[in-house]
Design a protein around this motif. Structure first.
Motif, PDB file in Angstrom:
ATOM      1  N   HIS A  96     -13.201   7.172   3.621  1.00  0.00           N
ATOM      2  CA  HIS A  96     -12.978   6.023   4.248  1.00  0.00           C
ATOM      3  C   HIS A  96     -14.168   5.845   5.348  1.00  0.00           C
ATOM      4  O   HIS A  96     -14.589   4.611   5.721  1.00  0.00           O
ATOM      5  CB  HIS A  96     -11.596   6.026   4.836  1.00  0.00           C
ATOM      6  CG  HIS A  96     -10.699   5.557   3.854  1.00  0.00           C
ATOM      7  ND1 HIS A  96      -9.568   6.183   3.664  1.00  0.00           N
ATOM      8  CD2 HIS A  96     -10.884   4.721   2.710  1.00  0.00           C
ATOM      9  CE1 HIS A  96      -8.846   6.125   2.720  1.00  0.00           C
ATOM     10  NE2 HIS A  96      -9.532   5.155   2.120  1.00  0.00           N
TER      11      HIS A  96
ATOM     12  N   VAL B  75      -8.065   7.220  -2.568  1.00  0.00           N
ATOM     13  CA  VAL B  75      -8.552   6.273  -1.848  1.00  0.00           C
ATOM     14  C   VAL B  75      -8.784   4.962  -2.521  1.00  0.00           C
ATOM     15  O   VAL B  75      -8.794   3.952  -2.111  1.00  0.00           O
ATOM     16  CB  VAL B  75     -10.122   6.716  -1.493  1.00  0.00           C
ATOM     17  CG1 VAL B  75     -11.013   5.850  -1.170  1.00  0.00           C
ATOM     18  CG2 VAL B  75     -10.004   7.876  -0.223  1.00  0.00           C
TER      19      VAL B  75
ATOM     20  N   GLY C  87     -16.173   2.477   5.496  1.00  0.00           N
ATOM     21  CA  GLY C  87     -15.325   1.618   6.350  1.00  0.00           C
ATOM     22  C   GLY C  87     -16.054   0.817   7.246  1.00  0.00           C
ATOM     23  O   GLY C  87     -15.898  -0.467   7.388  1.00  0.00           O
TER      24      GLY C  87
ATOM     25  N   THR D 217       0.839  -1.429   0.090  1.00  0.00           N
ATOM     26  CA  THR D 217      -0.055  -0.052  -0.074  1.00  0.00           C
ATOM     27  C   THR D 217       0.879   1.186  -0.068  1.00  0.00           C
ATOM     28  O   THR D 217       0.779   2.222  -0.751  1.00  0.00           O
ATOM     29  CB  THR D 217      -0.986  -0.282   1.395  1.00  0.00           C
ATOM     30  OG1 THR D 217      -1.594  -1.088   1.271  1.00  0.00           O
ATOM     31  CG2 THR D 217      -1.870   1.082   1.054  1.00  0.00           C
TER      32      THR D 217
ATOM     33  N   TRP E  44      -6.617  -4.765  -0.929  1.00  0.00           N
ATOM     34  CA  TRP E  44      -7.444  -5.992  -1.584  1.00  0.00           C
ATOM     35  C   TRP E  44      -6.464  -7.023  -2.307  1.00  0.00           C
ATOM     36  O   TRP E  44      -6.290  -8.203  -1.881  1.00  0.00           O
ATOM     37  CB  TRP E  44      -8.680  -5.576  -2.541  1.00  0.00           C
ATOM     38  CG  TRP E  44      -9.012  -6.680  -3.296  1.00  0.00           C
ATOM     39  CD1 TRP E  44     -10.184  -7.646  -2.919  1.00  0.00           C
ATOM     40  CD2 TRP E  44      -8.873  -6.990  -4.656  1.00  0.00           C
ATOM     41  NE1 TRP E  44     -10.435  -8.362  -3.700  1.00  0.00           N
ATOM     42  CE2 TRP E  44      -9.688  -8.165  -4.943  1.00  0.00           C
ATOM     43  CE3 TRP E  44      -7.607  -6.692  -5.609  1.00  0.00           C
ATOM     44  CZ2 TRP E  44      -9.536  -9.020  -6.366  1.00  0.00           C
ATOM     45  CZ3 TRP E  44      -7.634  -7.451  -6.791  1.00  0.00           C
ATOM     46  CH2 TRP E  44      -8.580  -8.573  -7.026  1.00  0.00           C
TER      47      TRP E  44
ATOM     48  N   ARG F   9      -5.572   2.825  -2.626  1.00  0.00           N
ATOM     49  CA  ARG F   9      -5.279   2.134  -1.222  1.00  0.00           C
ATOM     50  C   ARG F   9      -6.075   0.936  -1.153  1.00  0.00           C
ATOM     51  O   ARG F   9      -5.834  -0.049  -0.897  1.00  0.00           O
ATOM     52  CB  ARG F   9      -5.515   3.379   0.007  1.00  0.00           C
ATOM     53  CG  ARG F   9      -5.365   2.644   1.269  1.00  0.00           C
ATOM     54  CD  ARG F   9      -5.794   3.756   2.393  1.00  0.00           C
ATOM     55  NE  ARG F   9      -5.712   3.155   3.701  1.00  0.00           N
ATOM     56  CZ  ARG F   9      -6.573   2.778   4.100  1.00  0.00           C
ATOM     57  NH1 ARG F   9      -7.891   2.673   3.650  1.00  0.00           N
ATOM     58  NH2 ARG F   9      -6.565   2.141   5.396  1.00  0.00           N
ATOM     59  N   GLY F  10      -7.445   1.065  -1.641  1.00  0.00           N
ATOM     60  CA  GLY F  10      -8.580  -0.047  -1.460  1.00  0.00           C
ATOM     61  C   GLY F  10      -7.843  -1.227  -2.331  1.00  0.00           C
ATOM     62  O   GLY F  10      -7.992  -2.323  -1.800  1.00  0.00           O
TER      63      GLY F  10
ATOM     64  N   TRP G  72      -9.439  -7.928   3.739  1.00  0.00           N
ATOM     65  CA  TRP G  72      -9.418  -6.525   3.029  1.00  0.00           C
ATOM     66  C   TRP G  72     -10.786  -5.569   3.414  1.00  0.00           C
ATOM     67  O   TRP G  72     -10.443  -4.284   3.810  1.00  0.00           O
ATOM     68  CB  TRP G  72      -9.385  -6.626   1.745  1.00  0.00           C
ATOM     69  CG  TRP G  72     -10.623  -6.835   0.612  1.00  0.00           C
ATOM     70  CD1 TRP G  72     -11.037  -8.088   0.585  1.00  0.00           C
ATOM     71  CD2 TRP G  72     -11.530  -5.844   0.500  1.00  0.00           C
ATOM     72  NE1 TRP G  72     -12.418  -7.998  -0.049  1.00  0.00           N
ATOM     73  CE2 TRP G  72     -12.556  -6.808  -0.220  1.00  0.00           C
ATOM     74  CE3 TRP G  72     -11.665  -4.618   0.506  1.00  0.00           C
ATOM     75  CZ2 TRP G  72     -13.651  -5.981  -0.790  1.00  0.00           C
ATOM     76  CZ3 TRP G  72     -12.838  -3.909  -0.136  1.00  0.00           C
ATOM     77  CH2 TRP G  72     -13.676  -4.819  -0.595  1.00  0.00           C
ATOM     78  N   MET G  73     -11.726  -6.137   3.721  1.00  0.00           N
ATOM     79  CA  MET G  73     -12.903  -5.280   4.203  1.00  0.00           C
ATOM     80  C   MET G  73     -12.721  -4.576   5.610  1.00  0.00           C
ATOM     81  O   MET G  73     -13.348  -3.369   5.680  1.00  0.00           O
ATOM     82  CB  MET G  73     -14.234  -5.905   3.840  1.00  0.00           C
ATOM     83  CG  MET G  73     -14.674  -6.210   2.535  1.00  0.00           C
ATOM     84  SD  MET G  73     -16.291  -6.850   2.295  1.00  0.00           S
ATOM     85  CE  MET G  73     -15.998  -8.506   2.824  1.00  0.00           C
TER      86      MET G  73
ATOM     87  N   ILE H 115     -10.269  -0.965   5.503  1.00  0.00           N
ATOM     88  CA  ILE H 115     -10.409   0.074   4.868  1.00  0.00           C
ATOM     89  C   ILE H 115     -10.412   1.446   5.658  1.00  0.00           C
ATOM     90  O   ILE H 115     -10.216   2.369   5.451  1.00  0.00           O
ATOM     91  CB  ILE H 115     -11.600  -0.042   3.830  1.00  0.00           C
ATOM     92  CG1 ILE H 115     -11.656  -1.109   2.876  1.00  0.00           C
ATOM     93  CG2 ILE H 115     -12.130   1.396   3.385  1.00  0.00           C
ATOM     94  CD1 ILE H 115     -10.305  -0.871   2.083  1.00  0.00           C
ATOM     95  N   SER H 116     -11.199   1.331   7.141  1.00  0.00           N
ATOM     96  CA  SER H 116     -11.449   2.307   7.888  1.00  0.00           C
ATOM     97  C   SER H 116     -10.530   3.053   8.159  1.00  0.00           C
ATOM     98  O   SER H 116      -9.166   2.730   8.290  1.00  0.00           O
ATOM     99  CB  SER H 116     -12.213   1.868   9.122  1.00  0.00           C
ATOM    100  OG  SER H 116     -13.515   1.382   8.609  1.00  0.00           O
TER     101      SER H 116
END
Length: 432
Positions: free
Chosen positions: A405, A339, A409, A126, A347, A342-343, A366-367, A370-371
């Protein structure tokens, strides 16, 4: 669903009344007390509305904070939002204390190495992706356009370090809300906590290099001393607090929730003044208590469930009110690209690097990453104070990313826990 719609109508009515009440606000108290009262009232209602629609309560707190904040209805003034920093520190300490009680030596021995390796892979990839994108955007960002190549590389590294960070606060709050338990949940919590430790060390190094690139000189001893004090000093103070907690629980045995709130407030305020990490202080305290006395760890867990709801509602509602929506207009395109990158990086790295023995980790982990919230806010503010020539612009860019996020997130984190099959109850009574 019917109940949720009725609650939504009631919240909208409450917001309308509050909005109209601005004209009568002269005698309604100071901005801070007014903000605290309004956000707590609206946050508790909005949490129930969000739950009725199948969303995390935390999302309801955030959205109602955005609605009544200075960038929407404008009922809560900026002075009121800034005055709630005390509540933010208290909430982070309480959440970290609960998280610490989950960090038992058995768990660390079981997943520690695998978590650390995956964390290094996720954070590394990342960072590389965001670093490359930021340096490529240098001509498009006014605060970076005039920098030399060396300065641009240093600032890109500094900002990317902050962008990599996760949010233990949001993750742990969602775990508390859903009563999720199991190997997937433990892996996720360990990953976000260790990830932020990585980020703190990397940020200190990147800040030192950036200072040197702008002519400040590279103070290696001071740099390592600062990092060491923040990490090891925080753990040491946390151990002292753990002893105080055990002595109180065995000697006094009364009003434990109230005692823990006071202790967490002390950890937050004292830690900030001593340049320690309140998150690490409370985390270490909770972990030591749980490993020395498992029953005491469980009592802390239940006590904070009883006392934490109003604090968490106020904390996340205040976080929503503090989200600078106007920042999305000025740096929105670059922020949204970052954003997205990064996501994708999170992932991809989880899909390729997560342990293969549990397919859920490669599909859903991965979910939960994210926050972004408290730590990222703090580092962005630190950049702003440390580098006044360009720091405020960096803060705007990072806060714009946090805004995006925070809106997705918490929902993704809950979906990850639900898909893993480890949510044990629809809602634990009295939790965030």
């Amino acid at each position: 669903m019917k109940g949720a719609v009725i609650r939504l109508v009631l919240v909208m009515g409450l917001l309308a009344i509050i909005s109209r009440a601005q004209m009568l606000r002269v005698d309604s108290g100071t901005p801070v007390t007014l903000a605290a009262g309004a956000l707590l009232l609206c946050g508790l209602f909005a949490g129930k509305v969000a739950k009725g629609f199948g969303l995390p309560r935390l999302t309801g707190y955030l959205l109602v904070g955005v609605a009544v904040g200075p960038y929407a209805l404008g009922f809560i003034p900026n002075a009121g939002v800034k005055g709630l920093e005390l509540v933010k520190g208290l909430a982070v300490s309480l959440i970290a204390l609960v998280a610490g009680t989950e960090l038992r030596l058995g768990l660390i021995r079981q997943v520690g190495t695998r978590v650390a390796l995956l964390c290094a892979g996720v954070c590394g990839l990342t960072f590389v992706v965001c670093f490359g994108a930021l340096f490529a955007f240098k001509p498009l960002l006014p605060f970076m356009a005039s920098m030399t190549v060396a300065q641009g590389l240093a600032v890109s590294a500094l900002v990317s370090t902050v962008v990599v960070s996760f949010s233990p606060t949001v993750t742990i709050a969602i775990v508390q809300e859903t009563s999720a338990r199991g190997s997937f949940t433990e892996f996720l919590m360990a990953l976000v906590i260790i990830g932020d430790l990585f980020v703190m060390v990397a940020f200190a190094l990147a800040a030192g290099i950036t200072k040197a690139s702008f002519g400040g000189g590279l103070d290696v001893a001071g740099l390592l001393g600062g990092v060491g004090w923040e990490l090891f000093g925080s753990v040491g103070v946390g151990c002292v607090l753990a002893v105080a907690v055990l002595v109180y629980m065995r000697g006094v045995k009364q009003e434990l929730p109230l005692f823990l709130v006071g202790l967490s407030f002390t950890a937050a305020e004292g830690g900030a003044r001593l340049h320690l990490s309140p998150l690490l202080v409370s985390l270490a305290a909770g972990a030591l208590v749980a490993n020395l006395d498992e029953r005491s760890g469980e009592r802390i867990h239940h006590a904070i469930q009883q006392a934490g709801l109003p604090v968490f509602a106020l904390f996340f509602a205040a976080a929503g009110a503090g989200l600078k929506l106007d920042a999305l207009v000025t740096v929105g395109p670059v922020a949204l690209v970052l954003v997205a990158l990064r996501g994708v990086a999170i992932w991809f790295s989880c899909r390729k690097l997560a342990p293969a023995d549990d397919p859920r980790l490669r599909r859903y982990l991965w979910m939960g990453l994210i926050s972004q919230a408290g730590v990222t806010f703090g580092l962005a503010a630190l950049v702003s104070r440390t580098f006044p020539s360009f720091g405020p612009n960096v803060e705007v860019l990072i806060v714009a990313m946090i805004t995006a996020h925070e809106l997705v997130g918490p929902v993704l984190t809950r979906r990850a826990l639900s898909a893993s099959g480890e949510i044990r109850a629809d809602e634990a009574a009295g939790t965030a």
